[in-house]
Design an enzyme around this catalytic site. Sequence first.
Site, mmCIF file in Angstrom:
data_model
loop_
_atom_site.group_PDB
_atom_site.id
_atom_site.type_symbol
_atom_site.label_atom_id
_atom_site.label_comp_id
_atom_site.label_asym_id
_atom_site.label_seq_id
_atom_site.Cartn_x
_atom_site.Cartn_y
_atom_site.Cartn_z
ATOM 1 N N CYS A 136 -18.947 3.749 13.102
ATOM 2 C CA CYS A 136 -19.998 2.737 13.208
ATOM 3 C C CYS A 136 -20.255 2.355 14.668
ATOM 4 O O CYS A 136 -19.509 1.561 15.244
ATOM 5 C CB CYS A 136 -19.610 1.502 12.394
ATOM 6 N N CYS A 139 -20.910 -1.322 15.334
ATOM 7 C CA CYS A 139 -19.710 -2.169 15.304
ATOM 8 C C CYS A 139 -18.887 -2.000 16.583
ATOM 9 O O CYS A 139 -18.387 -2.970 17.137
ATOM 10 C CB CYS A 139 -18.794 -1.798 14.138
ATOM 11 N N ASP A 140 -18.711 -0.775 17.026
ATOM 12 C CA ASP A 140 -17.689 -0.493 18.044
ATOM 13 C C ASP A 140 -18.230 -0.025 19.392
ATOM 14 O O ASP A 140 -17.457 0.154 20.337
ATOM 15 C CB ASP A 140 -16.714 0.575 17.505
#
Length: 348
Positions: A136, A139-140
Amino acid sequence: MTDEKRDLVIAGSGIAGLSAAVYAARADLDPLVLEGEQPGGQLTLTTDVENYLGFPDGVGGMELVQRGKEQAEQFGAAFRHGRIDDAALDGQPLELSLSTGDTIHARSLIVATGASARWVGAQNEGELMGHGLSTCATCDGAFHRGDDLLVIGGGDSAMEEALFLAKFADSVTIVHRREELRASEIMADRARDHDKIQFRWNTELEAVQGSQAEGVTDAVLVSHPDGYPREKAESGTAVERETVDVGGVFYAVGHTPNTQFLDGTGVERDESGYVFTQTDDAGRPTARTSVDGVFAAGDVADPRYRQAVTSAGTGSMAALDAEEFLETLRDASGSTVRATVSPDQSAP
Ligand code: NDP
């Protein structure tokens, strides 16, 4: 084995299921949450979440779901391990057969079973997932400022993730197993035109290297001019092998919605298995599915946004829709089920 009766079962304990559980428990619907194979869902694979509203310093993925569970339990939601293996949804009550061997007769069901990001099967991926290896970018990605990154895949997700990661990284290399992209032209052009993004054609990831403490440090890539190099290497054909220094690796090889248990139930899904939710008479979105009493929330019905915050939103929608449905049922029958458990006489 038991035969249990419930007003509302929530399948899945990721953000969507937890949000539905908080709303349903507060509405006194006495929900039972089936935690599934991976309690907490995909967020448990993410280290820090920085884009979830209300956490200006970020929050660990695991912590976020644990706090969500605590919140739902405080309002009276019950949690249980197990997944639905089989479902008969063609009439009231809905019959849910669990992996534990138990059967639940429920008046309503919220499907929040998520979609699992596919992994490629590279060496060490289990150990390094969430530690420099990610599924993701949203997300990261922000943890990789100044890094050289790899994105594995050749579809729209790979292009989108690479474009997003290029905001933070020094370089992003899209690694694709053949030399023709699956992505739409417009997305592919955007990636091709970006000066930080390059492509490695006919190449696959064989191994990620590093440690949970220091993250991903290297990746072993295999290439063959005719594509699908790992298949070729496995069948004994010579392939080129190279170890490259990288600060992170992102998988973008598609997702699989966890909806196999809905086969043959009448819940309409698209060709990939994502559940279709319905609009109301005015054309506005709802969490209702094509089957009465069955609702869907989170990634299982969303191949597009797939964000924790959108999952929380659709989870709350599903609980509100389930509440309205149960009220209509109660008005019609004048009764309520709540939780009752009785031993199944036919059990061995
Ligand atoms: P896709 O299935 O479209 O693409 C997956 C990619 O991963 C393919 O290129 C495939 O290779 C590759 N792949 C699959 N398995 C492996 C493996 N084991 N090793 C290496 N490579 C592998 O999935 P996406 O997630 O990209 O997209 C899903 C849907 O969502 C699509 O309909 C897409 O259009 C849509 N989408 C739209 C976006 C937008 O419009 N903004 C953004 C993101 C997604 P191969 O091509 O060889 O099969």
